[in-house]
Design an enzyme around this catalytic site. Structure first.
Site, PDB file in Angstrom:
ATOM      1  CG  ASP A   1      -2.179   0.847   1.050  1.00 62.00           C
ATOM      2  OD1 ASP A   1      -3.269   0.275   0.924  1.00 62.00           O
ATOM      3  OD2 ASP A   1      -2.055   2.088   1.019  1.00 62.00           O
TER       4      ASP A   1
ATOM      5  CB  CYS B   1     -19.916  -0.434  -1.921  1.00 66.29           C
ATOM      6  SG  CYS B   1     -18.268  -1.050  -1.500  1.00 66.29           S
TER       7      CYS B   1
ATOM      8  CG  PHE C   1     -19.710 -10.351  -5.157  1.00 61.63           C
ATOM      9  CD1 PHE C   1     -20.553  -9.511  -5.872  1.00 61.63           C
ATOM     10  CD2 PHE C   1     -18.867 -11.199  -5.862  1.00 61.63           C
ATOM     11  CE1 PHE C   1     -20.560  -9.526  -7.261  1.00 61.63           C
ATOM     12  CE2 PHE C   1     -18.869 -11.222  -7.250  1.00 61.63           C
ATOM     13  CZ  PHE C   1     -19.722 -10.378  -7.953  1.00 61.63           C
ATOM     14  CG  LEU C   2     -15.535  -7.944   1.171  1.00 61.88           C
ATOM     15  CD1 LEU C   2     -15.918  -6.948   2.247  1.00 61.88           C
ATOM     16  CD2 LEU C   2     -14.083  -8.317   1.350  1.00 61.88           C
ATOM     17  NE  ARG C   3     -23.578  -9.937   3.659  1.00 67.03           N
ATOM     18  CZ  ARG C   3     -24.292 -10.299   4.719  1.00 67.03           C
ATOM     19  NH1 ARG C   3     -25.143  -9.455   5.281  1.00 67.03           N
ATOM     20  NH2 ARG C   3     -24.176 -11.494   5.251  1.00 67.03           N
ATOM     21  CD  GLU C   4     -17.182  -1.787   4.767  1.00 65.48           C
ATOM     22  OE1 GLU C   4     -17.548  -1.118   5.742  1.00 65.48           O
ATOM     23  OE2 GLU C   4     -16.616  -1.300   3.773  1.00 65.48           O
TER      24      GLU C   4
ATOM     25  CE  LYS D   1     -22.086  -3.457   6.356  1.00 69.10           C
ATOM     26  NZ  LYS D   1     -22.351  -4.496   5.388  1.00 69.10           N
TER      27      LYS D   1
END
Ligand code: NAD
Length: 457
Positions: free
Chosen positions: A46, A282, A166-169, A345
């Protein structure tokens, strides 16, 4: 229990591919840690020195349940390192490109500067011939083809694939190790296609063995799967929020409506929770970038409805501000308001485009004395919204409040005893912006409970 993917290489007497992950933000860190957990040797690269130093010390720069433990475990096992040096990544066989693709400051389109810079830096460091560059960032259609053109000119021996994430936090580890599907966008050339597919099937062997479907396709379709999925989810949320607006006019109850709709198996109950709408890093930027790119390629009309999806979403935030103003008697200046929630969220400290914080800030700029609390996101919120007040607990936040607004649906807030909380406020007045508090319980404790899209008697 995780099956170590690298065992298959060891039993075949071959070395497992070495992996680099370029861009170690939310997606990249999760991916790097999970690949190391599967047994691969992983280097995360990074440009942010501070982030790299924290990760190398086993400190997760964001909140994600279970991830810091896995980070430390894999650092200690010697399978995972972090660096700011691209040359340190060039021994890798597979480079996952996970840099940010935010909205451009001057337009709704995606800002691909970080992606371009990361590809520049990797090419300058001379990746190994035969290595595979795998795009995971969410990008507009045509991006992979443009990267492929660059590779063909500058590093023809490096392969390219696009493998959207497609991961969700809040559920990032599970989403990475056990995804609903793996989408592989591959080059047209048959030999390059076969080699890229083999490598990626080897990397994802454990998920594939446990039954994860693999969709093999071209670059454009792979890019589209991701933005279309987010467009669909955003549309579903805005649909129920539009129904909330209609319920407000008709005297209906959107929560009951959503329950009844959700029983229809063709519709299903998920993403039908009416409230203050979607936010985060997103959905909002992805639907805007999708529209912008569709316009550029002559398909703008097909996704013009996404402008309305966006508008419905933003109207909910404005509606809460209007509702709060009405409830405190039409004059906001000097009123004390407590906002429960800052993250976009629950189970996340991500405040990107957070509806809760935008509403809090709008009320503050209208003159309210707004105190925000959140189980995880206060440090991030404090950095970005310096003029809001913050409290460590809901009980402190509501001290002497004229109005309480519940704007992020953490379980912690659902579990609060409204009778106890009521002892700290000036007025027993609550707006449930997420429709998840137990209205009966709050009313029984003496509160005037209000929600969006529901009768407020
Ligand atoms: P993020 O902002 O958390 O992380 C991006 C990282 O890229 C940062 O650490 C940044 O320093 C780094 N970076 C920027 N320029 C770089 C460069 N030239 N070289 C190396 N690193 C560089 O963003 P994120 O949430 O991880 O999202 C990354 C991508 O993944 C986006 O395209 C996003 O849409 C997509 N995505 C995110 C999620 C999610 O839940 N966060 C889920 C699916 C897909």
């Amino acid at each position: 229990m995780i099956a170590y993917a690298t065992n298959q290489f060891e039993s075949a007497g071959a070395q497992p591919p070495q992996i680099s992950v370029i861009g170690t933000g939310y997606l990249g860190t999760t991916h790097a840690v999970c690949m190391a957990e599967l047994g691969f040797q992983v280097v995360g690269v990074d440009v942010d020195d501070l982030k790299v130093a924290q990760l190398a010390d086993g400190i997760l720069p964001f909140f994600e349940p279970g991830l810091e433990e896995l980070l430390r475990k894999n650092l200690e096992a010697g399978r995972l390192t972090f660096t700011t040096s691209f040359p340190a990544a060039t021994t890798a066989d597979v480079h996952f490109l996970c840099v940010g693709t935010p909205q451009r400051p001057d337009s709704p389109a995606a800002d691909l500067r970080h992606l371009g810079a990361a590809v520049d830096a990797l090419l300058a460091a001379q990746p190994k011939p035969g290595s595979l560059l795998v795009g995971k960032s969410t990008v507009p259609m045509g991006t992979a083809a443009a990267v492929a053109t660059r590779l063909a000119a500058e590093a023809p021996e490096v392969l390219l694939a696009w493998n959207p994430e497609f991961l969700r936090e809040g559920f990032a580890i599970e989403g990475t190790l056990n995804p609903d599907r793996i989408v592989l966008g591959l080059p047209d050339d048959p030999a390059a296609r076969a080699r890229a597919e083999d490598i990626l099937r080897a990397v994802y062997a454990s998920a594939i063995e446990s039954g994860t479907p693999v969709v093999v396709t071209d670059f454009a379709t792979a890019e589209l799967v991701k933005v279309a999925a987010n467009a669909f989810l955003a549309t579903k949320i805005s649909f129920i929020n539009a129904m909330a607006e209609v319920c407000e006019a008709a005297g209906g109850d959107v929560k009951t409506l959503a329950t009844a709709l959700g029983h229809d198996a063709r519709i299903g109950p998920r993403f039908l929770a009416a409230g203050v709408g979607f936010g985060g890093g997103c959905l909002p930027k992805d639907i805007r970038a999708f529209r912008a790119r569709a316009e550029e390629i002559g398909a703008g009309t097909a996704v013009r409805f996404l402008a309305e999806v966006d508008a419905i979403n933003l109207r909910r935030r404005a509606r809460v501000v209007e509702f709060a103003t009405e409830l405190v008697g039409g004059s906001v200046p000097g009123r004390r308001m407590a906002v429960l929630g800052a993250a976009f969220k629950p189970n996340s400290d991500d405040i990107r485009d957070s509806p809760a914080l935008e509403i809090a800030e709008l009320l503050r700029t209208a003159g309210a004395l707004v105190t925000v609390t959140d189980p995880a996101a206060i440090p991030n919120a404090r950095r970005r919204y310096r003029e809001l007040r913050y409290a460590d607990t809901a009980f402190e936040a509501v001290d002497d409040a004229d109005l309480v607004l519940h704007l992020t649906e953490w379980a912690d807030f659902r579990e609060i005893d409204p009778a106890l909380l009521g002892g700290n406020v000036r007025n027993l007045l609550v707006i449930d912006g997420r429709n998840t508090l137990d209205a009966g319980k709050w009313r029984a404790a003496g509160w005037s409970y209000y929600a969006l899209g529901r009768p407020n008697a």
